[in-house]
Design a protein around this motif. Structure first.
Motif, short mmCIF file in Angstrom:
data_model
loop_
_atom_site.label_atom_id
_atom_site.label_comp_id
_atom_site.label_asym_id
_atom_site.label_seq_id
_atom_site.Cartn_x
_atom_site.Cartn_y
_atom_site.Cartn_z
N GLY A 167 2.27 -5.36 23.00
CA GLY A 167 2.08 -6.97 23.05
C GLY A 167 2.68 -7.63 24.25
N HIS A 221 5.09 0.14 22.20
CA HIS A 221 6.42 -0.91 22.41
C HIS A 221 6.09 -1.72 23.26
N SER A 279 15.97 -12.27 20.89
CA SER A 279 14.84 -11.82 20.99
C SER A 279 14.11 -11.90 19.61
N ILE A 333 8.53 -8.51 18.50
CA ILE A 333 9.30 -8.14 19.99
C ILE A 333 9.31 -6.70 20.03
N GLU A 334 9.33 -5.92 19.23
CA GLU A 334 9.41 -4.50 19.32
C GLU A 334 8.06 -4.00 19.61
N GLY A 382 6.52 -5.48 22.00
CA GLY A 382 6.29 -6.45 23.31
C GLY A 382 6.06 -7.87 23.28
N ARG A 426 6.25 -11.58 22.77
CA ARG A 426 7.49 -12.62 22.58
C ARG A 426 7.58 -13.37 21.30
#
Lengths: 469, 209
Positions: free
Chosen positions: A198, A195, A131, A226-227, A229, A231
């Motif tokens: 996004g 979290h 990720s 990614i934290e 949300g 990608r």
């Protein structure tokens, strides 16, 4: 006249081979990174189908996740580490996929070595079964994590079916005070948008604070997209990116370099481009960030107290805050500054680059790791380790009582090699404070390398600015 | 890939936000299990098992009838965190083939689709209501129909969900993308040749286009 486009839209348009009626696209993948824990399954799948990797030299493989960082003696590796390494590298060999082996000085964490080798370039679509592939977006590449099955599709066809993401811009403005770093910026952003703020989006980080960051700082920010949300995280390529890449082993050179730069300069979002979501965050007066819970969104300033779940914005978050505080053994109203720690970890694909080690060592210099604290530094690559040693950074850490390790993912996630013991509290430069992430019942506080250094030498969560005054 | 058409089964409520893939598959660096079908014991390991390996009675998937669950109803942002497909594999291995949540991480959502598992997005309110309803063991059975895009409760109450038509077709037919992509390899090669003509610094020195 073509309508103004975002960086993401340009990358999508340049790589889209076919658009399906529901808006998904078949996109060309330029390059992919492999490591041992999640990539061999894709190679195994290819072999089952009797397919070759279509473009082996578009891949680069390196071991990082499950290798010891205390030593590099394969005969002392665990059975499971050996099995994973063998499963991976024998197949890479059969497919002609280039490998940076364990004993090579270039070995390191996959998202550190991609940029360091110039394998990561602006304008690329890049994937990896991890990720944190979003780290590479700091160069203006569309880089994202995928599962092993999707990776098999990439190896077989050099393409991938993907939903088109919505676009979000986060503009970071203001004047940052001393001892505030990229990690503080991204933690502040995650605290703001959440979290999952996004999810379904590619986030472009922009604004005066972002353009003034080094590539290392930009990678720290995109690493944690990614934290939030998202990608993918993206930052427009500019002179800072070009200066970082020029002369790197796998970067283009000569006339090819000039052509590449001319193309890269066309990539930044057009001035009038419209984003689906636009957020601005002013860093003026922001203090160092530290997480208090088990999600990166559960974050506040080091001068603050653990919040009261009664103040949570909704019921779902109230339940999450209660559970997090029980797990973290923290009561509402407790001052974060002064909370005792047992472990200090400086490393990971978020914060194991030379800039990070310099910032941490500046705090450590002339001090000692506090009694009862186990502190380790795990450089992101062999080249970073060597460069740090040339500056004497290793001596500063070792003399202070830190362990100076070999490159790898180490204590970022629970494994057989480095973990935080049950009930222990760790000040960590990594990216995830999830329950059990660093070990069963381990308690993680995320912060910048300078803040981890401050915690290591005081034995408590500490505002690093007090030590630098 | 196994097809997903219709499923009538026990649904377990796990009303928790941000269930991440470390929660779902905790031992990425540990056991080094390589066979997806053998990953069942890893699923939700820290929540399901005590340190001595005995089941934790407080965890929903250890309580009848939810120990036979084929459907999980969770909070927002399910499957966030690591890209590890092991998270989908280990859920599949214990028979969980459908997850209902207000939102999913993009990576986990894609991983479900590649394994014949159906991720269903319902609104936060609808998810909460469904979760509360199935919390009574007498109401635990749900019917999920992908063709009709419906989730039906035992009292007949129906929720309709959205899914990309392409993803739906793939799941119903039980086929992955590779076959379809191979059918247009000529176009892909033509795209690559043109693309590398314009970006020679990315061309493969061995001329693999």
């Amino acid at each position: 006249m073509t309508p103004p486009r975002t960086l993401y839209q340009k990358l999508w348009d340049d790589h889209c081979i076919e658009t399906y009626p529901d808006g998904q696209g078949l996109i060309w993948v330029d390059r992919q990174l492999l490591y041992e824990a999640t990539s061999f399954q894709a190679l195994q799948g290819l072999e089952k189908r009797g397919l070759p990797a279509l473009r082996p030299t578009a891949s680069l493989a390196v071991p990082d996740h499950v290798i010891p960082t205390h030593h590099r003696n394969p005969s002392a590796f665990s059975e499971s580490t050996r099995r994973l390494l063998d499963a991976m590298f024998e197949r890479c060999g059969r497919q002609g996929i280039p490998v940076i082996p364990l004993h090579d000085e270039r070995q390191g964490i996959v998202h550190v070595i991609g940029p360091e080798q110039g394998f990561t370039l602006p304008g690329l679509v890049m994937v990896c079964c991890d990720s944190h592939t979003c780290t590479n977006g700091a160069f203006g590449a569309l880089a994202f994590g995928i599962g092993s099955s999707e990776f098999e599709h990439v190896l077989a066809t050099q393409t991938l079916v993907q939903p088109k993401l919505r676009s979000m811009r986060v503009r970071v403005t203001g004047e940052m005070g001393p001892a505030i770093f990229a990690k503080d910026i991204i933690l502040a952003i995650i605290g703001r948008i959440g979290h999952d703020g996004g999810v379904g989006h590619a986030i472009e980080f922009a604004g005066s604070v972002v353009t003034s960051l080094s590539m290392e700082g930009r990678m720290t920010m995109c690493n944690m997209a990614i934290e939030a949300g998202a990608r993918s995280g993206l930052i427009a390529p500019d002179e800072t990116s070009f200066a970082y890449l020029k002369g790197r082993a796998m970067a283009p050179s000569g006339a090819a370099w000039d052509m590449a730069v001319a193309y890269w300069q066309t990539l930044p979002s057009d001035p009038d481009a419209v984003f689906d979501k636009d957020v601005e965050i002013d860093m003026t007066g922001i203090s160092p960030r530290v997480t208090w819970g088990t999600s990166p969104e559960q974050v506040t300033g080091i001068g603050n107290t653990v919040p009261d779940p009664g103040d949570a914005p909704d019921q779902a978050r109230q339940a999450a805050w209660l559970a997090a505080q029980a797990y973290m053994d923290l009561k509402p109203g407790t001052a974060l500054s002064g909370v005792r720690i047992d472990k200090a970890f400086i490393g990971s694909c978020t914060n194991a680059r030379l800039d990070d080690l310099r910032a941490a060592s500046a705090v450590v210099k002339g001090r000692r790791v506090a009694d009862g604290v186990h502190a380790i530094v795990v450089p992101g690559s062999g080249l970073i380790r060597t460069a740090a040693e040339a500056e004497g950074i290793d001596r500063i850490f070792i003399e202070a009582g830190f362990e100076w390790r070999l490159p790898g993912c180490s204590m970022c996630f629970a494994n057989d090699l480095d973990s935080v013991s049950p009930g222990e509290r760790c000040a960590s430069t990594s990216n995830r404070n999830f329950e059990h992430r660093q070990g069963v019942n381990a308690r993680t506080h995320l912060m910048s390398p300078a803040m981890v250094a401050a915690a290591a030498v005081t034995g408590r969560l500490t505002d690093v600015r007090e030590l630098l005054a | 890939m196994r097809a997903f058409t219709r499923l009538s089964g026990i649904a377990a409520p796990l009303p928790r936000r941000n269930v991440n893939t470390d929660d779902i598959y905790p031992n990425l660096g540990g056991a080094a299990i390589t066979d997806p079908e053998a990953m069942g014991p890893c699923a939700f390991g820290n929540w399901r098992w005590n340190a001595d390996g005995s089941p934790r009675p407080d965890f929903i998937l250890n309580q009848p009838p939810y120990d036979r669950a084929q459907i999980l109803i969770a909070g927002a942002n399910f499957g966030c965190g690591s890209a590890r497909e092991q998270a989908a594999w280990c859920m599949n291995a214990i028979g969980l083939r459908c997850i209902i949540a207000p939102s999913f991480s993009d990576i986990f959502y894609g991983n479900c689709l590649k394994n014949g598992m159906l991720p269903v997005r319902l609104s936060e309110d609808a998810t909460d209501a469904l979760s509360a309803f199935v919390s009574d063991p007498a109401n635990a059975t749900l019917d999920v129909d992908l063709d009709a895009r419906t989730v039906t409760r035992s009292d007949g109450c129906v929720a309709i969900f959205d899914i990309s038509p392409r993803d739906r077709q793939r799941l119903l037919a039980g086929v992955d993308d590779i076959g379809a992509t191979f059918a247009i390899m000529d176009r892909i090669h033509a795209f690559a040749a043109d693309y590398h003509h314009r970006r020679p610094w990315l061309a493969d020195e061995r001329g693999a286009d």
